[in-house]
Design a protein around this motif. Structure first.
Motif, PDB file in Angstrom:
ATOM      1  N   ASN A  72       0.948  -1.107  -0.110  1.00  9.52           N
ATOM      2  CA  ASN A  72      -0.055   0.087   0.103  1.00  9.52           C
ATOM      3  C   ASN A  72       0.757   1.251  -0.196  1.00  9.52           C
ATOM      4  O   ASN A  72       1.379   1.540   0.836  1.00  9.52           O
ATOM      5  CB  ASN A  72      -0.917   0.128   1.344  1.00  9.52           C
ATOM      6  N   TYR A  73       0.889   2.077  -1.040  1.00 12.36           N
ATOM      7  CA  TYR A  73       1.674   3.177  -1.195  1.00 12.36           C
ATOM      8  C   TYR A  73       0.687   4.489  -1.512  1.00 12.36           C
ATOM      9  O   TYR A  73       0.208   4.119  -2.579  1.00 12.36           O
ATOM     10  CB  TYR A  73       2.771   3.060  -2.053  1.00 12.36           C
ATOM     11  N   LYS A  74       0.963   5.355  -0.917  1.00 10.83           N
ATOM     12  CA  LYS A  74       0.477   6.585  -1.266  1.00 10.83           C
ATOM     13  C   LYS A  74       1.087   7.776  -1.260  1.00 10.83           C
ATOM     14  O   LYS A  74       1.964   8.035  -0.386  1.00 10.83           O
ATOM     15  CB  LYS A  74      -0.982   7.031  -0.508  1.00 10.83           C
ATOM     16  N   PRO A  75       1.377   8.661  -2.533  1.00 10.20           N
ATOM     17  CA  PRO A  75       2.514   9.785  -2.485  1.00 10.20           C
ATOM     18  C   PRO A  75       1.933  10.661  -1.491  1.00 10.20           C
ATOM     19  O   PRO A  75       1.020  11.094  -1.091  1.00 10.20           O
ATOM     20  CB  PRO A  75       2.410  10.290  -3.778  1.00 10.20           C
ATOM     21  N   GLY A  76       3.325  11.141  -0.473  1.00  8.92           N
ATOM     22  CA  GLY A  76       2.963  11.888   0.411  1.00  8.92           C
ATOM     23  C   GLY A  76       3.026  13.322   0.295  1.00  8.92           C
ATOM     24  O   GLY A  76       3.397  14.127   0.947  1.00  8.92           O
TER      25      GLY A  76
ATOM     26  N   LEU B 159       3.617  13.100  -5.976  1.00 13.60           N
ATOM     27  CA  LEU B 159       2.604  12.612  -7.065  1.00 13.60           C
ATOM     28  C   LEU B 159       3.032  12.963  -8.368  1.00 13.60           C
ATOM     29  O   LEU B 159       2.949  12.456  -9.363  1.00 13.60           O
ATOM     30  CB  LEU B 159       1.258  13.432  -6.497  1.00 13.60           C
TER      31      LEU B 159
ATOM     32  N   ARG C 184       6.454  -0.116 -10.398  1.00 10.39           N
ATOM     33  CA  ARG C 184       4.982   0.538 -11.014  1.00 10.39           C
ATOM     34  C   ARG C 184       5.326   0.364 -12.585  1.00 10.39           C
ATOM     35  O   ARG C 184       4.509  -0.274 -13.265  1.00 10.39           O
ATOM     36  CB  ARG C 184       4.764   1.937 -10.708  1.00 10.39           C
TER      37      ARG C 184
ATOM     38  N   ASN D 294       5.160  14.019   3.001  1.00 12.57           N
ATOM     39  CA  ASN D 294       5.618  12.831   3.548  1.00 12.57           C
ATOM     40  C   ASN D 294       5.594  13.023   5.098  1.00 12.57           C
ATOM     41  O   ASN D 294       5.933  11.886   5.754  1.00 12.57           O
ATOM     42  CB  ASN D 294       7.065  12.244   3.305  1.00 12.57           C
TER      43      ASN D 294
END
Length: 512
Positions: free
Chosen positions: A6-10, A15, A45, A240
């Motif tokens: 699970n990765y979400k740009p901080g 992004l 990715r 982040n």
């Protein structure tokens, strides 16, 4: 085995960096800003987005580069395995070259880790067929290595197997110095004057290159005058932060120098002061002019020179009241004396066109008067054949040299600083601030430093500045005490430099 990837740009910059498809993408940020994790995820990715080949596999091959083997093992590989643990993504090969072959479903992603402190690793890099490259901490990597990487990308899978869906370079870094290739190509710093035209063209940013800069981790808190920093506060736009303790930046700045905070927290271009500065009385707000200094007609221009393969020159004028104006610096790399002489003449023609050559008083390192073992010529003789008549200073004593400049920094003239540096002298300026320093000795329990300044890219122009000061008589004042400044009429017939030459001939003076 279940694994929650699970990765979400901080942050918005992270992004934008991940969404971009440029051939080269670089991201610069403070410590803790998540750039390394973003680059790890980006490799996987892109590997997952590779078109399926005839064998039903999405095949890619990547190189991950760090400048030294210890840093590669303790930071880069550690971060990679935090995202792609062996128990889920396959066994990591810990023999050189370190390799991780990730196999998940259709994805076959081979990742090769290389440190550039081994010549055979550099050779291996230049022989690999790769999909892409990640350069970790790019401020430690030379532009020539980056250029070499560009030739290896896009070569796997081969075109007969369909070719790569996307290929290119990604890079992350903390803030480098302002003369590094990164800020020059990003448009944050000008190309230094000493770089030849053909090399300068290599620092022009191609259309398919993009540089991203994250917000600082903290913001400076200023006093009521707006000139003095009283502290720091958290930057609400820093990235982040959800992956950091709430007081992370508050704690890491404790006990750190301003130069360290500027680079690692404020994300400012610069170098970290890990030693003791040579000139503690230097003050950026006092000793640097707010705009370009105008050269004064009728006054001679003193030129100090340091020789070797990284020669440097500094141009300055001493006003009748004893005030110094430091006009230009010339910093070069990998240059012999003959080419250095031609570069000095070009510098004079470009920046001092109204001054004849005999308006310049050239002084240099007395060690430059020693004959080379190869052809028995000296730098002073080579300079003379190129039309530059230079003189060695009377001493090379580092104490006298440093004190000569220190006396200039401490001088006040009619309420004004006795030393004023043109803002174009960036290497001198950064050297004054932190780069020109006494290196700390590795002694436990106490802070001890070497007794001579550390030889680096800042020491060469500062040596030249010292020879300029000695040649103009500052060393004599240090040795014998302050003397009454000679006054002269700059409009008198014959010109001031002609009278100074007569004075030197009558005094038999060379240097101090």
């Amino acid at each position: 085995m279940n694994y929650d990837f699970n990765y979400k740009p901080g942050g918005e910059v992270l992004l934008d960096f991940l969404k971009d498809d440029s051939f080269f993408r670089g991201i610069r940020g403070p410590v803790g800003s998540g750039t390394s994790s973003a680059c790890c995820v980006e490799i996987f990715r892109r590997a997952s987005g590779q078109e399926v080949g005839q064998d039903g596999k999405r095949k890619t091959r990547w190189a991950i580069i760090r400048n030294t083997n210890p840093q590669l093992r303790t930071t880069t590989i550690k971060t990679w395995l935090e995202w792609f643990p062996e128990r889920v993504f396959g066994k990591f090969n810990w023999s050189v070259p370190y390799t991780h072959k990730v196999e998940v479903g259709e994805v076959e992603c081979e990742v090769i880790f290389l440190a550039l402190d081994r010549p055979d690793d550099v050779d291996k890099l230049l022989s690999l067929d790769l999909t892409g490259v990640w350069i970790n901490e790019a401020r430690e990597v030379a532009k020539a290595v980056v250029d070499g990487c560009t030739m290896r990308c896009g070569r796997y899978p081969s075109m007969k197997d369909g070719g790569p869906t996307w290929y290119g370079l990604i890079a992350d870094t903390n803030a480098p110095s302002d003369d590094h290739w990164w800020p020059i190509m990003a448009g944050e710093s000008p190309v230094p004057d000493y770089i030849p035209r053909e090399e300068a063209l290599m620092l022009a940013k191609p259309n398919d290159w993009r540089f991203f800069t994250q917000p600082s981790g903290m913001l400076e808190v200023m006093d009521e005058t707006g000139k003095e920093i009283t502290g720091y506060r958290i930057n609400s736009k820093s990235e982040n932060v959800d992956n950091l303790p709430p007081d992370y930046y508050d704690k890491i700045i404790l006990g750190k120098t301003k130069s360290w905070i500027d680079v690692y927290v404020m994300n400012k271009l610069g170098t970290v002061d890990e030693g003791r500065t040579v000139y503690p009385t230097y003050n950026d707000d006092v000793h640097v002019a707010s705009e370009s200094i105008i050269t004064i007609d009728g006054l001679p221009i003193y030129v100090g020179m340091d020789f070797g393969l990284t020669p440097a020159a500094v141009f300055g004028q001493k006003m009748p009241n004893g005030r110094w104006l430091i006009l230009r610096e010339l910093v070069t790399y990998d240059m012999g004396t003959a080419r250095f002489a031609d570069t000095i003449r070009s510098e004079i023609a470009r920046h001092f066109p109204s001054f004849p050559l005999d308006a310049f008083d050239f002084y240099g390192d007395p060690a430059g008067d020693q004959r080379a073992q190869t052809d028995e010529t000296t730098p002073f003789q080579i300079l003379r054949t190129h039309g530059i008549v230079a003189r060695p200073t009377n001493t090379n004593d580092p104490v006298v040299r440093i004190e000569s400049v220190e006396a200039m920094l401490n001088r006040m003239v009619d309420g004004l600083p006795g030393f004023l540096l043109d803002p174009s002298c960036k290497t001198l300026r950064q050297g004054f601030r932190s780069g020109y320093q006494y290196r700390r000795l590795q002694v436990s329990g106490e802070a001890r430093f070497e007794d001579k300044p550390y030889k680096n890219k800042f020491s060469h122009p500062h040596d030249a500045l010292q020879y300029m000061a000695l040649g103009a008589g500052e060393g004599r004042e240090v040795l014998h005490g302050t003397r009454k400044m000679q006054s002269f009429n700059i409009k008198a017939e014959g010109g001031v430099w002609q009278r100074q030459k007569k004075n030197r001939e009558s005094q038999g003076r060379y240097g101090i």
